[in-house]
Write a protein that holds these residues in place. Sequence first.
Motif, PDB file in Angstrom:
ATOM      1  N   SER A   1       0.824  -1.215   0.000  1.00  0.00           N
ATOM      2  CA  SER A   1       0.000   0.000   0.000  1.00  0.00           C
ATOM      3  C   SER A   1       0.855   1.260   0.000  1.00  0.00           C
ATOM      4  O   SER A   1       0.540   2.236  -0.648  1.00  0.00           O
ATOM      5  CB  SER A   1      -0.912   0.032   1.225  1.00  0.00           C
ATOM      6  OG  SER A   1      -1.829  -1.026   1.177  1.00  0.00           O
ATOM      7  N   TRP A   2       1.942   1.221   0.750  1.00  0.00           N
ATOM      8  CA  TRP A   2       2.780   2.400   0.914  1.00  0.00           C
ATOM      9  C   TRP A   2       4.088   2.316   0.144  1.00  0.00           C
ATOM     10  O   TRP A   2       4.706   3.319  -0.153  1.00  0.00           O
ATOM     11  CB  TRP A   2       3.099   2.605   2.397  1.00  0.00           C
ATOM     12  CG  TRP A   2       1.913   3.033   3.183  1.00  0.00           C
ATOM     13  CD1 TRP A   2       0.969   2.221   3.730  1.00  0.00           C
ATOM     14  CD2 TRP A   2       1.511   4.357   3.477  1.00  0.00           C
ATOM     15  NE1 TRP A   2       0.018   2.959   4.359  1.00  0.00           N
ATOM     16  CE2 TRP A   2       0.334   4.288   4.227  1.00  0.00           C
ATOM     17  CE3 TRP A   2       2.046   5.604   3.198  1.00  0.00           C
ATOM     18  CZ2 TRP A   2      -0.323   5.406   4.688  1.00  0.00           C
ATOM     19  CZ3 TRP A   2       1.385   6.723   3.673  1.00  0.00           C
ATOM     20  CH2 TRP A   2       0.218   6.607   4.402  1.00  0.00           C
ATOM     21  N   GLY A   3       4.532   1.091  -0.106  1.00  0.00           N
ATOM     22  CA  GLY A   3       5.798   0.909  -0.815  1.00  0.00           C
ATOM     23  C   GLY A   3       6.940   1.542  -0.051  1.00  0.00           C
ATOM     24  O   GLY A   3       7.007   1.490   1.166  1.00  0.00           O
ATOM     25  N   SER A   4       7.837   2.186  -0.757  1.00  0.00           N
ATOM     26  CA  SER A   4       9.008   2.787  -0.121  1.00  0.00           C
ATOM     27  C   SER A   4       8.643   4.051   0.652  1.00  0.00           C
ATOM     28  O   SER A   4       9.446   4.577   1.397  1.00  0.00           O
ATOM     29  CB  SER A   4      10.071   3.104  -1.169  1.00  0.00           C
ATOM     30  OG  SER A   4       9.551   4.041  -2.096  1.00  0.00           O
ATOM     31  N   ARG A   5       7.424   4.538   0.470  1.00  0.00           N
ATOM     32  CA  ARG A   5       6.999   5.751   1.179  1.00  0.00           C
ATOM     33  C   ARG A   5       6.568   5.461   2.613  1.00  0.00           C
ATOM     34  O   ARG A   5       6.362   6.366   3.392  1.00  0.00           O
ATOM     35  CB  ARG A   5       5.829   6.425   0.447  1.00  0.00           C
ATOM     36  CG  ARG A   5       6.185   6.913  -0.931  1.00  0.00           C
ATOM     37  CD  ARG A   5       4.986   7.476  -1.646  1.00  0.00           C
ATOM     38  NE  ARG A   5       3.974   6.427  -1.749  1.00  0.00           N
ATOM     39  CZ  ARG A   5       2.671   6.633  -1.654  1.00  0.00           C
ATOM     40  NH1 ARG A   5       2.192   7.832  -1.465  1.00  0.00           N
ATOM     41  NH2 ARG A   5       1.807   5.643  -1.765  1.00  0.00           N
ATOM     42  N   TYR A   6       6.422   4.191   2.958  1.00  0.00           N
ATOM     43  CA  TYR A   6       5.968   3.839   4.298  1.00  0.00           C
ATOM     44  C   TYR A   6       7.037   4.184   5.319  1.00  0.00           C
ATOM     45  O   TYR A   6       8.141   3.680   5.281  1.00  0.00           O
ATOM     46  CB  TYR A   6       5.610   2.351   4.375  1.00  0.00           C
ATOM     47  CG  TYR A   6       5.190   1.923   5.756  1.00  0.00           C
ATOM     48  CD1 TYR A   6       4.057   2.446   6.352  1.00  0.00           C
ATOM     49  CD2 TYR A   6       5.937   1.008   6.475  1.00  0.00           C
ATOM     50  CE1 TYR A   6       3.672   2.065   7.615  1.00  0.00           C
ATOM     51  CE2 TYR A   6       5.567   0.618   7.742  1.00  0.00           C
ATOM     52  CZ  TYR A   6       4.424   1.154   8.301  1.00  0.00           C
ATOM     53  OH  TYR A   6       4.048   0.777   9.568  1.00  0.00           O
ATOM     54  N   LEU A   7       6.699   5.075   6.218  1.00  0.00           N
ATOM     55  CA  LEU A   7       7.601   5.481   7.289  1.00  0.00           C
ATOM     56  C   LEU A   7       7.075   4.845   8.572  1.00  0.00           C
ATOM     57  O   LEU A   7       5.981   5.169   9.023  1.00  0.00           O
ATOM     58  CB  LEU A   7       7.619   7.011   7.399  1.00  0.00           C
ATOM     59  CG  LEU A   7       8.605   7.629   8.359  1.00  0.00           C
ATOM     60  CD1 LEU A   7      10.035   7.283   7.948  1.00  0.00           C
ATOM     61  CD2 LEU A   7       8.446   9.137   8.368  1.00  0.00           C
ATOM     62  N   THR A   8       7.829   3.933   9.120  1.00  0.00           N
ATOM     63  CA  THR A   8       7.356   3.216  10.299  1.00  0.00           C
ATOM     64  C   THR A   8       7.178   4.178  11.469  1.00  0.00           C
ATOM     65  O   THR A   8       7.803   5.240  11.521  1.00  0.00           O
ATOM     66  CB  THR A   8       8.338   2.098  10.713  1.00  0.00           C
ATOM     67  OG1 THR A   8       9.566   2.700  11.108  1.00  0.00           O
ATOM     68  CG2 THR A   8       8.555   1.105   9.587  1.00  0.00           C
ATOM     69  N   LEU A   9       6.350   3.779  12.396  1.00  0.00           N
ATOM     70  CA  LEU A   9       6.145   4.594  13.592  1.00  0.00           C
ATOM     71  C   LEU A   9       7.451   4.771  14.357  1.00  0.00           C
ATOM     72  O   LEU A   9       7.704   5.827  14.931  1.00  0.00           O
ATOM     73  CB  LEU A   9       5.086   3.964  14.492  1.00  0.00           C
ATOM     74  CG  LEU A   9       3.664   4.011  13.940  1.00  0.00           C
ATOM     75  CD1 LEU A   9       2.717   3.235  14.853  1.00  0.00           C
ATOM     76  CD2 LEU A   9       3.187   5.442  13.776  1.00  0.00           C
ATOM     77  N   THR A  10       8.289   3.757  14.333  1.00  0.00           N
ATOM     78  CA  THR A  10       9.577   3.863  15.026  1.00  0.00           C
ATOM     79  C   THR A  10      10.425   4.952  14.401  1.00  0.00           C
ATOM     80  O   THR A  10      11.082   5.720  15.108  1.00  0.00           O
ATOM     81  CB  THR A  10      10.327   2.517  14.993  1.00  0.00           C
ATOM     82  OG1 THR A  10       9.517   1.538  15.629  1.00  0.00           O
ATOM     83  CG2 THR A  10      11.652   2.613  15.710  1.00  0.00           C
ATOM     84  N   ARG A  11      10.438   5.034  13.089  1.00  0.00           N
ATOM     85  CA  ARG A  11      11.229   6.075  12.421  1.00  0.00           C
ATOM     86  C   ARG A  11      10.701   7.458  12.797  1.00  0.00           C
ATOM     87  O   ARG A  11      11.479   8.385  13.042  1.00  0.00           O
ATOM     88  CB  ARG A  11      11.213   5.899  10.899  1.00  0.00           C
ATOM     89  CG  ARG A  11      11.868   4.629  10.433  1.00  0.00           C
ATOM     90  CD  ARG A  11      13.353   4.685  10.674  1.00  0.00           C
ATOM     91  NE  ARG A  11      13.954   3.458  10.166  1.00  0.00           N
ATOM     92  CZ  ARG A  11      14.989   2.878  10.695  1.00  0.00           C
ATOM     93  NH1 ARG A  11      15.577   3.397  11.730  1.00  0.00           N
ATOM     94  NH2 ARG A  11      15.466   1.768  10.198  1.00  0.00           N
ATOM     95  N   LEU A  12       9.390   7.602  12.848  1.00  0.00           N
ATOM     96  CA  LEU A  12       8.809   8.876  13.284  1.00  0.00           C
ATOM     97  C   LEU A  12       9.154   9.147  14.746  1.00  0.00           C
ATOM     98  O   LEU A  12       9.507  10.262  15.122  1.00  0.00           O
ATOM     99  CB  LEU A  12       7.291   8.862  13.105  1.00  0.00           C
ATOM    100  CG  LEU A  12       6.783   8.898  11.674  1.00  0.00           C
ATOM    101  CD1 LEU A  12       5.281   8.643  11.645  1.00  0.00           C
ATOM    102  CD2 LEU A  12       7.117  10.224  11.025  1.00  0.00           C
ATOM    103  N   GLU A  13       9.064   8.113  15.548  1.00  0.00           N
ATOM    104  CA  GLU A  13       9.369   8.197  16.974  1.00  0.00           C
ATOM    105  C   GLU A  13      10.808   8.658  17.193  1.00  0.00           C
ATOM    106  O   GLU A  13      11.088   9.439  18.101  1.00  0.00           O
ATOM    107  CB  GLU A  13       9.154   6.794  17.537  1.00  0.00           C
ATOM    108  CG  GLU A  13       9.141   6.606  18.993  1.00  0.00           C
ATOM    109  CD  GLU A  13       8.867   5.139  19.326  1.00  0.00           C
ATOM    110  OE1 GLU A  13       8.235   4.925  20.361  1.00  0.00           O
ATOM    111  OE2 GLU A  13       9.289   4.219  18.589  1.00  0.00           O
TER     112      GLU A  13
END
Length: 174
Positions: free
Chosen positions: A141-153
């Motif tokens: 759904s997100w492909g390489s654009r998916y930013l995990t919550l951990t990365r945001l964290e």
Amino acid sequence: MHHSTAALDHMLANSTVGPAQYADGPSRLHRAALLEQYKLYVEMADRVSARRGVANAFFLTINTGATAAVNVAVGLGAHHASAWAIGSLTCALLIQCFLWAATIHAYRRLSDVKWRVVGALERLLPVRAWSDAERGLLSSSWGSRYLTLTRLEELVPVCFALLYGLTCIAALIL
């Protein structure tokens, strides 16, 4: 991207495990024990995530309070504090941001290992809800654009550290 029910069924299904493995006999007892271990391990992995949330709330509270205190002090005219006091406070807050980032990293590694084990256990069960289905849906759904919550964290302590650095520079210049 929207997935069809058939695509989701394919991601969930584990063709190596079927009704025959759940028939009466030793295999049935083995599968029951495996399912109990799986449930226990998922619960343990979820508890790590909960502890991580508590740790983040602790650090966020410290940083929110520190930011508010600095703003109040500047508003009251304390921005003429000594360079030593400003430097000491900033160093303490930067160290605390480093510890926060290190804590997030440690929890990320622990969670990663735990969820890998969950995935391995799912390969022994009839469905692979987390390891293949959920992860597959997220990545497609997100492909390489998916930013995990951990990365945001991980960005939060960095933002606070930058804020403290800029505040220190501004306080020393002004």
